[in-house]
Every structure is written in C-alpha cells, then in structure tokens.
Design an enzyme around this catalytic site. Structure first.
Site, short mmCIF file in Angstrom:
data_model
loop_
_atom_site.label_atom_id
_atom_site.label_comp_id
_atom_site.label_asym_id
_atom_site.label_seq_id
_atom_site.Cartn_x
_atom_site.Cartn_y
_atom_site.Cartn_z
N CYS A 86 40.57 32.98 47.32
CA CYS A 86 39.10 33.18 47.29
C CYS A 86 38.08 33.29 45.90
O CYS A 86 38.30 31.97 46.00
CB CYS A 86 39.20 35.14 47.77
SG CYS A 86 37.88 35.66 48.84
N HIS A 203 43.83 35.86 51.50
CA HIS A 203 44.08 37.38 50.31
C HIS A 203 45.89 37.14 50.77
O HIS A 203 46.17 38.10 51.61
CB HIS A 203 43.32 37.88 50.05
CG HIS A 203 42.30 38.31 49.87
ND1 HIS A 203 42.31 38.27 48.07
CD2 HIS A 203 41.21 37.18 50.08
CE1 HIS A 203 40.49 37.83 48.02
NE2 HIS A 203 39.61 37.81 49.35
N GLU A 205 47.10 37.98 48.35
CA GLU A 205 48.09 40.05 47.85
C GLU A 205 47.85 40.92 48.80
O GLU A 205 48.20 41.91 47.99
CB GLU A 205 48.01 39.20 46.61
CG GLU A 205 46.00 39.85 46.34
CD GLU A 205 45.12 39.04 46.66
OE1 GLU A 205 45.59 38.12 47.12
OE2 GLU A 205 44.20 38.65 46.21
#
Lengths: 234, 83
Positions: A86, A203, A205
């Site tokens: 990002c 994302h 994560e």
C-alpha cells in the site's frame, strides 16, 4: 532469518506486519526507524502501509527521502527481499525501485474492502507457495491505488512478466468490472527486473490469521520465508 | 530574496479523476460550456539568493526531484520577484 519493518512518521500498518512475522510466523523481527540506516542484519524488509508524512505533496514523496530509504535502495540492489504494501508500494514508486506512479482512485473514494487477486506468477520469491492462475482474497484500503505508467513501460512490464497480481472476479476473470481503483491493466502488484522487490496495494498482513477472516496473506509471507530458507541464512 | 511560482500539472493523457468530478459539478451548477477541467498544484518558494540564473537551476532541480513526479506531472518555474 531476520525481518525488518520500516516505521515512517504516519505508518499505521507497521504493528500488523510486525505481529504477523514475529508472533504468527515466529520469525525474528525488528522495527526500523526511518532515521536508521544500517540494514546489514536483515534478510527481508517490509515497507508497511499508512500515510507516511501525512501523504503531503504526493503519497510516498517525502518518505522516499527519509535516511532509511537510501539504505533500502542499497539493500534492494544487493538482492535483498523488499516488499512494499500500500503506502509502501507508493514509496517504492517514488523511490524509483519500481516503475510508474499512483493516481487518485478513479471513483475518488477511499476504498476499504476485500478483493480477489489473480496470481500471475508462481515463481517469484513472493509467490512460490502459489500457482499461476490461483485466485486469492486480500483486503484493500486506499484512496490512491490507481496505478499508472506510460504505454512503453506497460509493454515492458507485460513482456517481462512483472505483473504479479491483478484484480479479478472470484472465478479469476480479470476485468475493469472487478478493478476497484482504475489501475492500468488491472494491476494490483508488480515486481522489479531482478524479482526481489514487490509492490502491492492489497494488505496481506490483514489476512494472515483465521481469526481475521482469511489467511491468504500468509501465502506471500510464507513464500518469502521459503525463498530465504532456500537462499540460506546470513 | 527571490520568489518563484511553481506550477505542477498532470501530463497530457494522464487521467484526472478530480478534474472530472469538478467538471461534472460545474455542469450541475449550470456551466454547461465547461469542456474540461484539470487540477494541478501551485507552489510558492522563497529563496535566500539574488542570483536569478543559479536560483532557476536550483528550482528546476527541486521540482524535478521532489515537487513534481515526472512520471505523471509536468512543471513550470516562474521567477516573479528578485530583490
């Protein structure tokens, strides 16, 4: 194996990345303050999401001149693994480690959603635990993820198979209908020529534990770990 | 002191979603003749210098390096005050 998560003023996904690598995957992990410049102890570097320097001027434009970034550029040139997620992707573009630039989302809206991505390469350090054509589901959260590059660069990216992820339907159909931000060629993630630097808007994560509703993000971090193991520890 | 105005604009052909939204809004306001709107940045810089040529070179460099992103943007430097 030691991982580093860079912290810029305004990063806000640094703790999520740190948590996944350290607590979920059990790897040695350190935060790297943006004023630090010694990256010699690391095997992989994560540039996390957020709003570094408040996104002033352009996303990533000011972070790119942080002291740590010249070390990240050296680290990447020596073949070290670098993933920009990002805002991290936006910083990699501004730093010239990846080609192109980000524009405001076509809809002008900040989009927070889960999207499907088609894995276009199963043979990179970031995707070796997936197969080409696989569809994965990963969250996005950005206002400026509309990847842009000129025709010449796009042609080169395609010829060199450097588009790693593209937006698609659940069934894997790539089309503008499933592209949340208007990026050229439905691009969600690209790698550099050497294949050791990946930038992606989604994302991983945020979906690396089942309690969070998905674990597809683990494919990416596990691929990196697998590759590092194969290359041998430092 | 030298004062410069720097205009940063999107390159031709680069999509400007913001400009499009403003154009639509102008149409709603009744300005039907608006054909296109493109939005850029206007940056004012004051330099501790009196050498116009040197200042111009420095301003061009800083525009190329930081103030504009040459992948998507063009810039124009105008020195407006010397003294």
């Amino acid at each position: 194996m030691r991982w580093g998560v860079v912290v810029f003023p305004g990063s806000n996904c640094d703790a999520d990345c740190y948590h996944v690598i350290k607590n979920v995957m059990g790897q040695e992990t350190d935060y790297i303050w943006h004023q630090d410049s010694d990256l010699s102890r690391f095997d992989a570097i994560i540039l996390p999401g957020g709003f570094s320097y408040g996104d002033y001027l352009r996303t990533g434009a000011i972070a790119r001149f942080s002291p740590v970034m010249s070390s990240v550029i050296d680290f990447a040139e020596k073949g070290g693994l670098v993933i920009g997620i990002c805002n991290g992707f936006q910083i990699l573009l501004e730093a010239g480690l990846l080609p192109g630039a980000m524009l405001r989302n076509k809809s002008l809206k900040f989009i927070c959603d889960s999207v499907y991505l088609k894995v276009k390469r199963g043979d990179t350090p970031f995707t070796n635990r997936m197969r080409e054509g696989q569809v994965i589901k990963i969250p996005i959260a950005h206002g400026e993820g509309n990847y842009y590059c000129d025709q010449e660069t796009l042609l080169r990216l395609k010829q060199e198979k450097r588009i790693v992820f593209s937006y698609c339907s659940q069934q894997g159909v790539e089309s503008t209908a499933f592209n949340p931000n208007g990026s050229v060629e439905n691009i969600a993630g690209i790698i550099n020529e050497k294949g050791n630097v990946l930038g992606m808007m989604p994302h991983p994560e945020r979906c690396s534990e089942s309690v969070l509703g998905g674990t597809d993000g683990r494919y990416i971090f596990d691929s990196m770990l697998e590759w590092l193991k194969e290359m041998g520890e430092k | 002191m030298i004062k410069a105005n720097i205009y940063v604009t999107l390159k031709e052909g680069v999509l400007d979603p913001q400009g499009d939204a403003v154009k639509k809004s102008l149409h709603v306001l009744g300005n039907r003749d608006v054909e296109e709107v493109r939005i850029g940045k206007f940056i004012e810089v004051w330099l501790q210098s009196s050498d116009e040529e040197k200042a111009r070179q420095e301003l061009e460099e800083m525009s190329d390096k930081l103030l504009a992103n040459p992948v998507i943007e063009d810039f124009r430097v105008e020195i407006v005050e010397v003294g």
